[in-house]
Design a protein around this motif. Structure first.
Motif, PDB file in Angstrom:
ATOM      1  N   SER A  72      -3.027 -15.858  -8.024  1.00  0.00           N
ATOM      2  CA  SER A  72      -1.686 -15.342  -7.803  1.00  0.00           C
ATOM      3  C   SER A  72      -1.435 -14.111  -8.662  1.00  0.00           C
ATOM      4  N   GLU A  73      -1.855 -14.176  -9.928  1.00  0.00           N
ATOM      5  CA  GLU A  73      -1.691 -13.018 -10.804  1.00  0.00           C
ATOM      6  C   GLU A  73      -2.519 -11.842 -10.307  1.00  0.00           C
ATOM      7  N   THR A  74      -3.754 -12.128  -9.851  1.00  0.00           N
ATOM      8  CA  THR A  74      -4.614 -11.064  -9.332  1.00  0.00           C
ATOM      9  C   THR A  74      -3.999 -10.425  -8.098  1.00  0.00           C
ATOM     10  N   THR A  75      -3.481 -11.266  -7.198  1.00  0.00           N
ATOM     11  CA  THR A  75      -2.849 -10.745  -5.984  1.00  0.00           C
ATOM     12  C   THR A  75      -1.639  -9.885  -6.328  1.00  0.00           C
ATOM     13  N   THR A  76      -0.873 -10.327  -7.300  1.00  0.00           N
ATOM     14  CA  THR A  76       0.296  -9.549  -7.722  1.00  0.00           C
ATOM     15  C   THR A  76      -0.120  -8.194  -8.268  1.00  0.00           C
ATOM     16  N   ARG A  77      -1.181  -8.186  -9.083  1.00  0.00           N
ATOM     17  CA  ARG A  77      -1.668  -6.923  -9.637  1.00  0.00           C
ATOM     18  C   ARG A  77      -2.225  -6.024  -8.541  1.00  0.00           C
ATOM     19  N   LEU A  78      -2.923  -6.615  -7.562  1.00  0.00           N
ATOM     20  CA  LEU A  78      -3.466  -5.822  -6.452  1.00  0.00           C
ATOM     21  C   LEU A  78      -2.342  -5.200  -5.626  1.00  0.00           C
ATOM     22  N   VAL A  79      -1.301  -6.004  -5.386  1.00  0.00           N
ATOM     23  CA  VAL A  79      -0.155  -5.475  -4.636  1.00  0.00           C
ATOM     24  C   VAL A  79       0.494  -4.327  -5.410  1.00  0.00           C
ATOM     25  N   LYS A  80       0.631  -4.495  -6.719  1.00  0.00           N
ATOM     26  CA  LYS A  80       1.212  -3.435  -7.543  1.00  0.00           C
ATOM     27  C   LYS A  80       0.338  -2.190  -7.523  1.00  0.00           C
ATOM     28  N   LEU A  81      -0.995  -2.401  -7.614  1.00  0.00           N
ATOM     29  CA  LEU A  81      -1.919  -1.262  -7.554  1.00  0.00           C
ATOM     30  C   LEU A  81      -1.781  -0.539  -6.221  1.00  0.00           C
TER      31      LEU A  81
END
Length: 422
Positions: A72-81
């Motif tokens: 979930s944290e990785t997905t959030t960071r990817l979305v932000k990127l």
């Protein structure tokens, strides 16, 4: 028996086959005068097995919950990127974001992003992070196995895979090159290096999932950015000459004019028109006419400064805006361009096209007005007068009283001894 109270505890009995049997032993004292006690053994092996299964499932659930949280944290960071990259309007901005984000995504790894040039013959580094540089800055596409094969290429200690030609280190480090592909086009590669690959054989496997998300996000963002840049260039460039078009000239020059006004600096504008251009088209054909326009455009670019705006104003007419240049400097530049264009020797399909000449009109801020329309009007009138006076000459618009038509001054014959008869 000593206390006269009931006692209970878990014990393990050793069976005849050597296995251990968990039981609950309950002891109760007898109330008879001669004493004694009652011992009850309850087999709890199934209960313990069930508890073990429950504990195992609880551990598995905790692991899954932790993995889910990490994803979930990785997905959030990817979305932000992805959002940050989509908000970028230039490639330098995008690669600045990438260089910062990769340290967070891929901590401990050094790496770089390389982009393939528009001509497809060069791959150039655009972003780098980490302490190790294991790849050269520029290389040919065939020097990278990932670009050759269209899939990720991994090499390192103990691996039999060949090393890419763009790798500079001696093989003690592990690396991976991953193609950045989107919309049917390979844009470049993401290159990562693990200095301690021999001690960390699973360095890539443990990051594989996040790597795939980063590559897909980055590739799509770069493809969209390249598409936007292509569309922008098509909207502001003349396709035949590669110069800026009239729309871009008017938008940029108005902004430059305001900037010069704020800093109390001059601005010169040159309007030029190729002489007898229709005759070129009628005599030699439109391809020859296009060749003339391209060569004139190349001459303008050759004599322009980095701060100048060179455009095709329309048809065979061109404009050159020079921020910071005075009226005199504009006239001198126009004369240099007139001579350079006249010295062009053009041939098309074995036929010499003859001498190419152009007529120039020069105006400047603040002498001829404070607005873009006033300046272009003054330069246009000067150019028309150059045509009327015999062509192949530079005419500078004189300062005029309010409401008066811009006067002109013939400068070519004075400055270079040009033939005033054209």
């Amino acid at each position: 028996m000593a206390t006269g109270r009931q006692h209970q505890g878990e014990v393990r009995l050793t069976m005849s086959d050597g296995s251990q049997l968990p039981v609950i032993a309950s002891c109760s004292p007898l109330s008879r005068s001669e004493g004694g006690l009652v011992l009850t053994l309850n087999d709890i092996s199934e209960l313990r097995r069930a508890e073990g299964v429950v504990n195992e499932r609880a551990d598995q659930l905790a692991v899954l919950n932790r993995e889910l949280h990490e994803k979930s944290e990785t997905t959030t960071r990817l979305v932000k990127l992805g959002e940050l990259l989509q908000a970028c309007v230039t490639f330098p901005e995008a690669f600045s974001v990438v260089g910062t984000a990769m340290t967070e995504f891929l901590g401990g790894l050094s790496g770089s992003v390389h982009l393939t040039s528009a001509s497809r013959n060069l791959v150039e580094e655009m972003a780098h992070w980490g302490d190790v540089r294991s790849s050269v800055n520029q290389f040919a596409p065939e020097d990278c196995w990932a670009l050759r094969r269209g899939q990720e290429h991994v090499a390192g200690p103990g691996m039999l895979t060949p090393r890419c030609a763009h790798i500079t280190e001696n093989g003690k480090k592990g690396y991976v090159c991953m193609p950045l592909a989107a919309q049917g086009e390979t844009l470049g590669i993401l290159h990562l290096c693990e200095p301690n690959a021999a001690e960390k054989p699973q360095w890539l496997a443990e990051r594989q999932q996040i790597l795939r998300g980063v590559v897909d996000t980055l590739a799509l963002a770069l493809a969209n950015l390249r598409l936007r840049e292509t569309l922008r260039q098509q909207s502001i460039r003349d396709p035949n000459t590669g110069l800026f078009n009239r729309r871009y000239l008017e938008e940029t020059s108005s902004r430059e004019l305001r900037r010069m006004e704020r800093s109390s600096q001059p601005l010169a504008i040159i309007m030029l028109d190729v002489d007898h251009f229709k005759q070129f088209n009628d005599t030699f054909g439109h391809e020859a006419g296009d060749l003339v326009l391209k060569q004139v455009a190349a001459t303008l670019i050759e004599h322009a400064r980095d701060s100048d705006v060179v455009s095709r104003y329309g048809g065979e007419e061109f404009a050159l805006v020079m921020p910071g240049a005075s009226l005199e400097e504009g006239a001198q530049r126009a004369e240099a361009l007139r001579q350079a264009i006249k010295q062009l020797h053009l041939a098309h399909r074995g036929r010499t096209l003859g001498t190419v000449t152009a007529s120039f009109g020069v105006a400047a801020y603040p002498e001829h007005g404070a607005g873009w329309a006033e300046l272009t009007n003054a330069a246009d009138h000067a150019q028309y007068d150059a045509k009327a006076e015999g062509r192949d000459r530079v005419v500078v618009a004189r300062t005029n009283a309010p409401g008066e038509r811009p006067a002109i001054q013939l400068v070519a014959s004075v400055k270079a001894g040009a033939d005033t008869k054209g």
